[in-house]
Design a protein around this motif. Structure first.
Motif, PDB file in Angstrom:
ATOM      1  N   TYR A  16       0.841  -1.198   0.000  1.00 59.49           N
ATOM      2  CA  TYR A  16       0.000   0.000   0.000  1.00 59.49           C
ATOM      3  C   TYR A  16       0.876   1.248   0.000  1.00 59.49           C
ATOM      4  O   TYR A  16       1.914   1.290   0.659  1.00 59.49           O
ATOM      5  CB  TYR A  16      -0.886   0.023   1.246  1.00 59.49           C
ATOM      6  CG  TYR A  16      -1.849  -1.132   1.324  1.00 59.49           C
ATOM      7  CD1 TYR A  16      -3.116  -1.042   0.763  1.00 59.49           C
ATOM      8  CD2 TYR A  16      -1.490  -2.315   1.955  1.00 59.49           C
ATOM      9  CE1 TYR A  16      -3.998  -2.109   0.835  1.00 59.49           C
ATOM     10  CE2 TYR A  16      -2.364  -3.385   2.027  1.00 59.49           C
ATOM     11  CZ  TYR A  16      -3.617  -3.269   1.465  1.00 59.49           C
ATOM     12  OH  TYR A  16      -4.482  -4.325   1.531  1.00 59.49           O
ATOM     13  N   ASP A  17       0.430   2.245  -0.716  1.00 58.93           N
ATOM     14  CA  ASP A  17       1.093   3.539  -0.746  1.00 58.93           C
ATOM     15  C   ASP A  17       0.625   4.319   0.482  1.00 58.93           C
ATOM     16  O   ASP A  17      -0.411   4.986   0.447  1.00 58.93           O
ATOM     17  CB  ASP A  17       0.717   4.269  -2.044  1.00 58.93           C
ATOM     18  CG  ASP A  17       1.345   5.632  -2.172  1.00 58.93           C
ATOM     19  OD1 ASP A  17       2.274   5.946  -1.406  1.00 58.93           O
ATOM     20  OD2 ASP A  17       0.901   6.393  -3.049  1.00 58.93           O
ATOM     21  N   VAL A  18       1.363   4.193   1.592  1.00 61.97           N
ATOM     22  CA  VAL A  18       1.038   4.914   2.832  1.00 61.97           C
ATOM     23  C   VAL A  18       2.319   5.513   3.397  1.00 61.97           C
ATOM     24  O   VAL A  18       3.408   5.006   3.165  1.00 61.97           O
ATOM     25  CB  VAL A  18       0.382   4.006   3.900  1.00 61.97           C
ATOM     26  CG1 VAL A  18      -0.985   3.545   3.455  1.00 61.97           C
ATOM     27  CG2 VAL A  18       1.258   2.820   4.236  1.00 61.97           C
ATOM     28  N   PHE A  19       2.151   6.596   4.131  1.00 65.02           N
ATOM     29  CA  PHE A  19       3.280   7.211   4.816  1.00 65.02           C
ATOM     30  C   PHE A  19       3.544   6.460   6.114  1.00 65.02           C
ATOM     31  O   PHE A  19       2.657   5.813   6.663  1.00 65.02           O
ATOM     32  CB  PHE A  19       2.994   8.684   5.110  1.00 65.02           C
ATOM     33  CG  PHE A  19       2.833   9.527   3.874  1.00 65.02           C
ATOM     34  CD1 PHE A  19       3.873   9.664   2.964  1.00 65.02           C
ATOM     35  CD2 PHE A  19       1.641  10.177   3.616  1.00 65.02           C
ATOM     36  CE1 PHE A  19       3.730  10.439   1.826  1.00 65.02           C
ATOM     37  CE2 PHE A  19       1.486  10.953   2.484  1.00 65.02           C
ATOM     38  CZ  PHE A  19       2.531  11.079   1.583  1.00 65.02           C
ATOM     39  N   CYS A  20       4.735   6.568   6.614  1.00 64.64           N
ATOM     40  CA  CYS A  20       5.122   5.917   7.861  1.00 64.64           C
ATOM     41  C   CYS A  20       4.158   6.326   8.979  1.00 64.64           C
ATOM     42  O   CYS A  20       3.893   7.515   9.182  1.00 64.64           O
ATOM     43  CB  CYS A  20       6.547   6.314   8.216  1.00 64.64           C
ATOM     44  SG  CYS A  20       7.178   5.470   9.673  1.00 64.64           S
ATOM     45  N   GLY A  21       3.593   5.343   9.660  1.00 61.85           N
ATOM     46  CA  GLY A  21       2.667   5.602  10.759  1.00 61.85           C
ATOM     47  C   GLY A  21       1.238   5.875  10.316  1.00 61.85           C
ATOM     48  O   GLY A  21       0.351   6.067  11.148  1.00 61.85           O
ATOM     49  N   GLU A  22       0.979   5.903   9.034  1.00 58.12           N
ATOM     50  CA  GLU A  22      -0.354   6.192   8.508  1.00 58.12           C
ATOM     51  C   GLU A  22      -1.122   4.890   8.280  1.00 58.12           C
ATOM     52  O   GLU A  22      -0.541   3.860   7.958  1.00 58.12           O
ATOM     53  CB  GLU A  22      -0.212   6.935   7.177  1.00 58.12           C
ATOM     54  CG  GLU A  22      -1.522   7.304   6.531  1.00 58.12           C
ATOM     55  CD  GLU A  22      -1.323   8.003   5.199  1.00 58.12           C
ATOM     56  OE1 GLU A  22      -1.987   9.016   4.986  1.00 58.12           O
ATOM     57  OE2 GLU A  22      -0.511   7.529   4.380  1.00 58.12           O
TER      58      GLU A  22
END
Length: 132
Positions: A27-33
């Protein structure tokens, strides 16, 4: 096939070009998201439709036969599915499938193919740069 759930799907069974694979899901997610609801929905809509969408796409067939210079049914001898990538987007829902050439040491070669789906329909095909 994965069940509808609030859990994050990390691996799933999918049929591509008539062949069955178990692929990791990234998944394209930011760290901690957290994974977005639109990403979960995109993956759900993709499940079970991928092979049908690929079979119906003249654009995918033309790209493979002209750019990759191989027949569609021979493609999986040269490129193996690497992962399913779910892009982040609050409006449109994107899923990309990456196929990569793997050498005898298990390392990815430069040869690759990305097939992208948008809102439950085939969107585009190209090298990895189309989806990243």
């Amino acid at each position: 096939m994965a069940e509808k759930t609030d859990k994050i799907i990390k691996k799933l069974d999918v049929t591509l070009f008539g062949e069955k694979f178990t692929l990791p899901v990234r998944y394209d997610v930011f760290c901690g998201e957290n994974v977005l609801d639109s990403q979960k929905y995109a993956l759900e809509m993709f499940l079970g439709k991928a092979d049908e969408l690929l079979a119906d796409s003249k654009e995918v067939k033309n790209y493979i036969e002209n750019k990759k210079q191989t027949k569609v049914h021979d493609l999986l001898e040269e490129l193996i599915p690497e992962c399913i990538y779910v892009e982040r987007n609050d409006i449109d829902r994107y899923v990309a499938v990456f196929l990569s050439g793997i050498d005898e040491n298990g390392k990815r070669t430069r040869d690759s193919l990305a097939i992208e789906f948008r809102n439950e329909e085939f969107y585009r095909v190209g090298d990895r740069s189309v989806a990243i």
